[in-house]
Design an enzyme around this catalytic site. Structure first.
Site, short mmCIF file in Angstrom:
data_model
loop_
_atom_site.label_atom_id
_atom_site.label_comp_id
_atom_site.label_asym_id
_atom_site.label_seq_id
_atom_site.Cartn_x
_atom_site.Cartn_y
_atom_site.Cartn_z
N GLU A 80 -111.82 24.30 113.52
CA GLU A 80 -111.24 25.74 113.93
C GLU A 80 -112.29 26.72 114.37
O GLU A 80 -113.47 26.63 114.06
CB GLU A 80 -110.72 26.21 112.46
CG GLU A 80 -109.62 25.45 111.71
CD GLU A 80 -108.36 25.49 112.28
OE1 GLU A 80 -108.08 26.12 113.57
OE2 GLU A 80 -107.64 24.86 112.06
N ARG A 90 -96.11 31.29 103.46
CA ARG A 90 -94.80 30.75 103.31
C ARG A 90 -94.60 30.26 102.05
O ARG A 90 -93.15 30.18 101.72
CB ARG A 90 -94.71 29.70 104.51
CG ARG A 90 -93.18 29.22 104.78
CD ARG A 90 -93.40 28.19 106.29
NE ARG A 90 -94.29 27.30 106.08
CZ ARG A 90 -94.06 26.07 105.55
NH1 ARG A 90 -93.09 25.94 104.57
NH2 ARG A 90 -94.94 25.15 105.60
N CYS A 143 -106.63 28.51 103.54
CA CYS A 143 -107.77 27.91 104.49
C CYS A 143 -108.37 28.97 105.52
O CYS A 143 -109.38 29.19 105.48
CB CYS A 143 -107.28 26.73 105.41
SG CYS A 143 -106.97 25.33 104.14
N HIS A 167 -109.54 21.27 109.62
CA HIS A 167 -108.23 21.01 109.04
C HIS A 167 -108.01 19.16 109.30
O HIS A 167 -108.31 18.93 110.38
CB HIS A 167 -107.11 21.62 109.78
CG HIS A 167 -106.60 22.88 109.16
ND1 HIS A 167 -106.72 24.08 109.53
CD2 HIS A 167 -106.36 22.96 107.41
CE1 HIS A 167 -106.12 25.10 108.49
NE2 HIS A 167 -105.91 24.27 107.45
N1 PCA Z 1 -104.53 23.66 103.06
C1 PCA Z 1 -104.14 25.02 103.15
C2 PCA Z 1 -104.72 25.41 101.91
C3 PCA Z 1 -105.43 24.57 101.23
C4 PCA Z 1 -105.45 23.53 102.13
O1 PCA Z 1 -105.83 22.27 102.05
C5 PCA Z 1 -104.11 25.82 104.27
O2 PCA Z 1 -104.10 25.33 105.51
O3 PCA Z 1 -104.15 26.77 104.49
#
Ligand code: PCA
Length: 216
Positions: A80, A90, A143, A167
């Protein structure tokens, strides 16, 4: 010089039995690329994720923080680039909170850019044969919230602390119960991707200069 790095992974959420992020983080070695790795599971909670990271940063004074989360539906590992000052959920988090259209920090900057060498991380993960892309949205859920807060923490209280977020896709076992085209990635591949990211962080005090943006 990077002596130690805090690597966090989120707890399962949204009814999933596991979170591939923490599954991969907890399998990382204790030392890699000349650095000590401090591994921490953090709650998938808008209210509690931040204090968990903050307490660990204060206790260990790491040189870098890499937070890792699940992005179900994404096919690639994504590094990111940016966190935005917006919480818009959501689904409810693990505490039942579901903020809508709220700033993460009232009066805070609209966004923070990752201060980890994101392009070097992408290239190093790809060099190990793992699909990986630079992403320009960490979403608006927990996140993005932890990434924003960690970068804010660095900017305000821990100058020199580099921080960022990765991610990861679902594990194959999670995709089994989902629509046919749901992408997934093996756990061993996720672990190798995170090792490559950590190595790039250790080796690149500043990012490589290369254009990598999107054209859409
Ligand atoms: N993914 C979610 C929150 C926790 C996770 O592992 C997100 O992308 O916000």
């Amino acid at each position: 010089m990077c002596r130690n790095i805090l690597v966090t992974g989120f707890a399962p959420f949204g009814g999933e039995p596991v979170n591939p992020a923490w599954e991969a983080v907890k399998r990382l070695p204790d030392r890699a690329a000349g650095m000590e790795l401090i591994k921490l599971e953090i709650p998938t909670s808008f209210a509690r994720c931040v204090s968990a990271v903050e307490a660990s940063v204060a206790a260990h004074l790491p040189d870098a923080v890499l937070c890792v989360g699940q992005a179900g539906g994404r096919a690639c590992v994504s590094v990111e680039r940016v966190a935005i000052n917006l919480a818009d959920a959501r689904i409810a988090d693990n505490d039942g909170n579901q903020p809508a259209e709220q700033p993460i920090r009232a009066g805070g900057p609209a966004a923070y850019f990752a201060t980890l060498p994101v392009k070097a991380m992408v290239r190093n993960i790809q060099a190990r044969g793992i699909p990986c892309q630079l992403s320009y949205s960490a979403g608006t859920y927990v996140c993005n919230c932890v990434m924003y807060h960690t970068l804010h923490l660095a900017a305000e209280r821990f100058p020199g602390l580099r921080a960022g977020f990765i991610h990861v896709p679902y594990l194959p076992g999670q995709a089994v119960s989902k629509p046919a085209a749901t992408p997934s990635m093996e756990l061993s591949t996720l672990v190798r991707a995170l090792e490559a990211a950590v190595e790039a962080i250790a080796d690149n005090p500043s990012d490589i200069r290369e254009s990598m943006g999107t054209i859409y």
